[in-house]
Design a protein around this motif. Structure first.
Motif, mmCIF file in Angstrom:
data_model
loop_
_atom_site.group_PDB
_atom_site.id
_atom_site.type_symbol
_atom_site.label_atom_id
_atom_site.label_comp_id
_atom_site.label_asym_id
_atom_site.label_seq_id
_atom_site.Cartn_x
_atom_site.Cartn_y
_atom_site.Cartn_z
ATOM 1 N N UNK A 3 -0.827 -13.002 -8.153
ATOM 2 C CA UNK A 3 -1.322 -12.658 -6.816
ATOM 3 C C UNK A 3 -0.417 -11.627 -6.151
ATOM 4 N N UNK A 4 0.877 -11.710 -6.391
ATOM 5 C CA UNK A 4 1.815 -10.701 -5.868
ATOM 6 C C UNK A 4 1.542 -9.335 -6.481
ATOM 7 N N UNK A 5 1.283 -9.276 -7.778
ATOM 8 C CA UNK A 5 0.977 -8.007 -8.426
ATOM 9 C C UNK A 5 -0.294 -7.400 -7.842
ATOM 10 N N UNK A 6 -1.338 -8.209 -7.727
ATOM 11 C CA UNK A 6 -2.601 -7.699 -7.195
ATOM 12 C C UNK A 6 -2.451 -7.241 -5.749
ATOM 13 N N UNK A 7 -1.751 -8.030 -4.933
ATOM 14 C CA UNK A 7 -1.573 -7.652 -3.530
ATOM 15 C C UNK A 7 -0.738 -6.404 -3.345
ATOM 16 N N UNK A 8 0.304 -6.246 -4.168
ATOM 17 C CA UNK A 8 1.145 -5.056 -4.057
ATOM 18 C C UNK A 8 0.383 -3.795 -4.411
ATOM 19 N N UNK A 9 -0.437 -3.864 -5.452
ATOM 20 C CA UNK A 9 -1.217 -2.688 -5.848
ATOM 21 C C UNK A 9 -2.357 -2.398 -4.890
ATOM 22 N N UNK A 10 -2.789 -3.397 -4.119
ATOM 23 C CA UNK A 10 -3.940 -3.204 -3.229
ATOM 24 C C UNK A 10 -3.571 -2.511 -1.924
ATOM 25 N N UNK A 11 -2.285 -2.496 -1.553
ATOM 26 C CA UNK A 11 -1.908 -1.942 -0.252
ATOM 27 C C UNK A 11 -2.183 -0.441 -0.187
ATOM 28 N N UNK A 12 -1.842 0.271 -1.231
ATOM 29 C CA UNK A 12 -2.049 1.724 -1.223
ATOM 30 C C UNK A 12 -3.532 2.067 -1.127
ATOM 31 N N UNK A 13 -4.352 1.395 -1.925
ATOM 32 C CA UNK A 13 -5.793 1.640 -1.856
ATOM 33 C C UNK A 13 -6.341 1.279 -0.484
ATOM 34 N N UNK A 14 -5.823 0.208 0.135
ATOM 35 C CA UNK A 14 -6.292 -0.179 1.464
ATOM 36 C C UNK A 14 -5.978 0.863 2.516
ATOM 37 N N UNK A 15 -4.793 1.467 2.465
ATOM 38 C CA UNK A 15 -4.444 2.514 3.436
ATOM 39 C C UNK A 15 -5.353 3.729 3.285
ATOM 40 N N UNK A 16 -5.642 4.104 2.040
ATOM 41 C CA UNK A 16 -6.501 5.260 1.800
ATOM 42 C C UNK A 16 -7.919 5.006 2.308
ATOM 43 N N UNK A 17 -8.474 3.851 1.970
ATOM 44 C CA UNK A 17 -9.827 3.531 2.402
ATOM 45 C C UNK A 17 -9.909 3.374 3.916
ATOM 46 N N UNK A 18 -8.863 2.837 4.529
ATOM 47 C CA UNK A 18 -8.859 2.646 5.984
ATOM 48 C C UNK A 18 -8.857 3.982 6.710
ATOM 49 N N UNK A 19 -8.051 4.931 6.227
ATOM 50 C CA UNK A 19 -8.021 6.247 6.850
ATOM 51 C C UNK A 19 -9.367 6.946 6.717
#
Length: 412
Positions: A89-105
């Motif tokens: 879950x830590x691996x998945x969450x860490x990799x998801x932050x960058x994609x979340x910032x891009x999609x949010x912008x």
């Protein structure tokens, strides 16, 4: 006519042995290792799209392994499952932050374009072949009834702004758009295609520039954090355990006589209880006045109404992944086609994903509005953007209320 596959959670369906869980975990572990090798190969000198796809595949397999270890923990070695599941879950969450910032912008900039009354959506703004590109407007659109809008300056006067203010505006302007803007988030390392700012006011342009700076900075930090995580000894330990999982699944002694439907039914019951606690009657109304109670709260914490919906989203994902294990077990190791209940669960999950994205975008707009010493027009544009995303939150809840049916969970 295609054969009809029974619902694996139905009482009439036969027992699903632990061998189905073994096949599922080994297949997902193999997919994890394949995605990891692809991510390392595309890390240097490869197209950003390939690197982003490898990261998505890594997250996808990590989520499914972690969910399987969590849901079917009674059938696995207890200490091993409890140690590996949070690490994945830590691996998945860490990799998801960058994609979340891009999609949010991308989501917030598209909303600014839409709220500015643009006649053409960004995805339809590509010029026809042979047509010269339109010149970007150097000034905001003229007010109704006046020949031209005055340049930025002191309110109530015709004096232009000082040179220092003009320089600041030029440095914070939104970059010019690409020929076409897509709704999907671009890959890491690529420039975002921003909407045309010819129809944006000065406040909207500065709000977009502020969001661009803040979320791009967050995205860069998340990218660096993800790279450091993938090089850390913690991640290497996780990868070693997944490599062992690809060949051997440590089962509990009583797993030979166990039925996978019992742990899957427990996951289904947890989801049913969480959905029953949601205010679906309030979500079924077109206007949720209670959502405005904390609208002007100085607390930067997430909205208090969002947490139960986020929890339902996570439980729905666990339930869907458990159904995948049961369906594959019913098919004898092959990939079984989805049932109508699976399609209904997917629609409900899509609505909850929209809810999460809109809620996080509203939080980003509120945080940008708290930036010190921003212009009133910029703060106003960010306030309108925050309200728009909160309306999107209510729309997603309403969509979930309309598509959710109790019968999609099957009989207990």
């Amino acid at each position: 006519m295609a054969p009809q596959h029974p619902d694996p959670t139905h009482p009439a369906a036969g027992p699903v042995p632990a061998a189905a869980l073994e096949r599922h975990l080994r297949a997902q572990a193999t997919a994890f290792l394949r995605a990891l090798r692809l991510h390392r190969e595309t890390g240097t000198g490869a197209a950003p799209e390939e690197s982003a796809e490898a990261a998505r595949a890594l997250r996808r397999s990590a989520r499914r392994i972690s969910a399987g270890l969590h849901t079917f923990q009674p059938l696995l070695d207890r200490d091993w499952a409890q140690a590996l599941s949070p690490e994945l879950a830590w691996v998945s969450g860490t990799l998801a932050v960058e994609h979340g910032c891009t999609a949010r912008l991308q989501r917030l900039l598209a909303a600014l374009h839409r709220l500015s009354g643009a006649p053409v959506l960004p995805t339809q703004a590509a010029p026809a072949p042979g047509t010269p590109p339109a010149r970007a407007a150097s000034r905001p659109p003229a007010a109704h009834g006046s020949p031209a809008a005055p340049p930025p300056g002191r309110p109530g006067t015709g004096a232009p702004a000082p040179a220092r203010s003009r320089t600041t505006t030029a440095t914070t302007a939104v970059p010019p758009p690409s020929p076409a803007t897509t709704a999907t988030a671009p890959a890491p390392g690529t420039a975002l295609s921003l909407p045309d700012r010819g129809n944006l006011t000065v406040g909207a342009v500065k709000a977009g520039a502020l969001l661009d700076r803040q979320l791009t900075l967050a995205r860069t930090r998340a990218h660096s954090t993800a790279l450091q995580a993938l090089r850390s000894s913690r991640f290497h330990a996780v990868a070693d355990q997944v490599a062992v999982l690809a060949s051997e699944v440590p089962l509990a002694p009583a797993a030979d006589r166990a039925d996978l439907r019992a742990p899957a039914a427990a996951a289904r019951d947890r989801l049913a209880d969480a959905v029953a606690a949601l205010p679906l009657v309030t979500a079924g109304s077109p206007y949720n006045a209670e959502a405005l109670i904390h609208g002007l709260s100085p607390d930067p914490a997430p909205h208090p109404q969002d947490a139960p919906w986020h929890q339902v989203r996570l439980l729905l994902r666990l339930h869907r992944y458990a159904r995948e294990v049961l369906r594959d077990g019913e098919a004898g190791g092959g990939e079984a086609p989805p049932t109508p209940a699976d399609a209904a669960l997917l629609a409900a999950g899509t609505a909850l994903d929209r809810h999460r994205d809109a809620a996080e975008a509203a939080t980003a707009a509120a945080q940008a509005a708290r930036t010190p010493r921003i212009a009133p027009a910029t703060a106003y544009a960010l306030g309108v953007l925050h309200a728009d995303q909160r309306h999107e939150v209510e729309a997603a809840r309403y969509a979930f209320q309309r598509c959710w049916r109790k019968d999609v969970l099957g009989a207990p």
